[in-house]
Design a protein around this motif. Structure first.
Motif, mmCIF file in Angstrom:
data_model
loop_
_atom_site.group_PDB
_atom_site.id
_atom_site.type_symbol
_atom_site.label_atom_id
_atom_site.label_comp_id
_atom_site.label_asym_id
_atom_site.label_seq_id
_atom_site.Cartn_x
_atom_site.Cartn_y
_atom_site.Cartn_z
ATOM 1 N N LEU A 135 0.827 -1.212 0.000
ATOM 2 C CA LEU A 135 0.000 0.000 0.000
ATOM 3 C C LEU A 135 0.857 1.256 0.000
ATOM 4 O O LEU A 135 0.533 2.241 -0.680
ATOM 5 C CB LEU A 135 -0.950 -0.001 1.199
ATOM 6 C CG LEU A 135 -2.077 -1.022 1.124
ATOM 7 C CD1 LEU A 135 -2.832 -1.087 2.440
ATOM 8 C CD2 LEU A 135 -3.017 -0.702 -0.021
ATOM 9 N N ARG A 136 1.956 1.240 0.730
ATOM 10 C CA ARG A 136 2.860 2.392 0.741
ATOM 11 C C ARG A 136 3.415 2.633 -0.666
ATOM 12 O O ARG A 136 3.420 3.763 -1.154
ATOM 13 C CB ARG A 136 4.014 2.158 1.717
ATOM 14 C CG ARG A 136 4.932 3.400 1.870
ATOM 15 C CD ARG A 136 6.254 3.067 2.525
ATOM 16 N NE ARG A 136 7.086 2.206 1.710
ATOM 17 C CZ ARG A 136 7.781 2.613 0.615
ATOM 18 N NH1 ARG A 136 7.715 3.862 0.212
ATOM 19 N NH2 ARG A 136 8.514 1.760 -0.060
ATOM 20 N N MET A 137 3.829 1.572 -1.337
ATOM 21 C CA MET A 137 4.376 1.729 -2.686
ATOM 22 C C MET A 137 3.309 2.196 -3.676
ATOM 23 O O MET A 137 3.582 3.029 -4.547
ATOM 24 C CB MET A 137 5.019 0.422 -3.153
ATOM 25 C CG MET A 137 6.311 0.104 -2.412
ATOM 26 S SD MET A 137 7.234 -1.300 -3.080
ATOM 27 C CE MET A 137 6.121 -2.661 -2.765
ATOM 28 N N LEU A 138 2.090 1.699 -3.529
ATOM 29 C CA LEU A 138 0.999 2.176 -4.384
ATOM 30 C C LEU A 138 0.792 3.678 -4.206
ATOM 31 O O LEU A 138 0.633 4.415 -5.186
ATOM 32 C CB LEU A 138 -0.303 1.453 -4.049
ATOM 33 C CG LEU A 138 -0.563 0.114 -4.692
ATOM 34 C CD1 LEU A 138 -1.885 -0.456 -4.174
ATOM 35 C CD2 LEU A 138 -0.589 0.210 -6.194
ATOM 36 N N ARG A 139 0.770 4.128 -2.940
ATOM 37 C CA ARG A 139 0.584 5.563 -2.671
ATOM 38 C C ARG A 139 1.722 6.385 -3.288
ATOM 39 O O ARG A 139 1.483 7.469 -3.819
ATOM 40 C CB ARG A 139 0.463 5.822 -1.171
ATOM 41 C CG ARG A 139 -0.903 5.457 -0.622
ATOM 42 C CD ARG A 139 -1.118 5.945 0.807
ATOM 43 N NE ARG A 139 -0.166 5.381 1.748
ATOM 44 C CZ ARG A 139 -0.308 4.209 2.367
ATOM 45 N NH1 ARG A 139 -1.380 3.486 2.154
ATOM 46 N NH2 ARG A 139 0.603 3.785 3.213
ATOM 47 N N VAL A 140 2.948 5.877 -3.225
ATOM 48 C CA VAL A 140 4.076 6.583 -3.843
ATOM 49 C C VAL A 140 3.830 6.753 -5.336
ATOM 50 O O VAL A 140 3.991 7.847 -5.887
ATOM 51 C CB VAL A 140 5.417 5.836 -3.587
ATOM 52 C CG1 VAL A 140 6.529 6.372 -4.481
ATOM 53 C CG2 VAL A 140 5.823 5.943 -2.123
ATOM 54 N N LEU A 141 3.425 5.684 -6.005
ATOM 55 C CA LEU A 141 3.177 5.755 -7.445
ATOM 56 C C LEU A 141 2.029 6.704 -7.771
ATOM 57 O O LEU A 141 2.120 7.510 -8.700
ATOM 58 C CB LEU A 141 2.891 4.362 -8.009
ATOM 59 C CG LEU A 141 4.058 3.388 -8.007
ATOM 60 C CD1 LEU A 141 3.590 2.004 -8.440
ATOM 61 C CD2 LEU A 141 5.186 3.884 -8.891
ATOM 62 N N VAL A 142 0.948 6.611 -7.010
ATOM 63 C CA VAL A 142 -0.216 7.467 -7.266
ATOM 64 C C VAL A 142 0.138 8.933 -7.023
ATOM 65 O O VAL A 142 -0.151 9.800 -7.851
ATOM 66 C CB VAL A 142 -1.425 7.026 -6.414
ATOM 67 C CG1 VAL A 142 -2.548 8.061 -6.462
ATOM 68 C CG2 VAL A 142 -1.919 5.668 -6.870
ATOM 69 N N GLU A 143 0.774 9.227 -5.904
ATOM 70 C CA GLU A 143 1.114 10.617 -5.588
ATOM 71 C C GLU A 143 2.129 11.190 -6.570
ATOM 72 O O GLU A 143 2.002 12.335 -7.000
ATOM 73 C CB GLU A 143 1.633 10.713 -4.155
ATOM 74 C CG GLU A 143 0.527 10.485 -3.133
ATOM 75 C CD GLU A 143 1.027 10.312 -1.704
ATOM 76 O OE1 GLU A 143 2.220 10.585 -1.439
ATOM 77 O OE2 GLU A 143 0.223 9.896 -0.851
ATOM 78 N N ALA A 144 3.126 10.403 -6.958
ATOM 79 C CA ALA A 144 4.158 10.896 -7.876
ATOM 80 C C ALA A 144 3.603 11.146 -9.277
ATOM 81 O O ALA A 144 4.116 11.993 -10.006
ATOM 82 C CB ALA A 144 5.320 9.907 -7.941
#
Length: 156
Positions: A135-144
């Motif tokens: 989930l942390r990595m997904l948020r990184v991709l979405v936010e970036a």
């Protein structure tokens, strides 16, 4: 003479896997929430309005990452179900403010356990120790990549 492949196999491409996971996430949501007759996007809108009573349509659209015309259709369907109501703004008569009705608040509350089961089912194939990191990595991709979206989210 055989030609080299143009690109890797589809299942090696992140975009393909993300699209497939989104299809699966919607299917799981609809299975779990079938008795409530609500879509994931309708739930996101209703949930956000319940948390931010008096939000306007444009702000709602930005909060959930939808364009305003799509959001308008979602609001129309929720209003037809008796879950939301629109009222004119005192400051700008062109702006409609959204509030959840008692029925809408009850619907959001009733759907929440089924929605959470769908989320658990999405992550179930991952070892429990890896889920937060995923989930942390997904948020990184979405936010970036948020600004590249057709409808960037403000994430209120």
């Amino acid at each position: 003479m055989s030609k080299a492949p143009i690109a890797p196999e589809l299942d090696q491409l992140p975009g393909y896997s993300i699209r497939r996971l989104q299809q699966i996430a919607v299917a799981l949501f609809l299975q779990e929430t079938e008795v409530h007759g609500i879509t994931p996007v309708q739930y996101a809108a209703l949930h956000t309005v319940c948390r931010s009573p008096g939000i306007d349509q444009r702000t709602l659209a930005a909060a959930i990452g939808l364009d305003t015309s799509t959001t308008g259709g979602v609001i129309d369907r929720l209003e037809a179900k008796g879950a939301l109501q629109r009222s004119p703004s005192e400051h700008d008569r062109r702006v409609r403010l959204l509030t959840a009705t008692e029925e809408g608040q009850a619907l959001a509350k009733a759907v929440a356990p089924a929605m959470l089961r769908a989320q658990e089912r999405i992550l179930a194939p991952l070892p429990a120790k890896d889920r937060k990191e995923f989930l942390r990595m997904l948020r990184v991709l979405v936010e970036a990549n948020n600004e590249l979206s057709r409808a960037p989210s403000s994430g209120i």
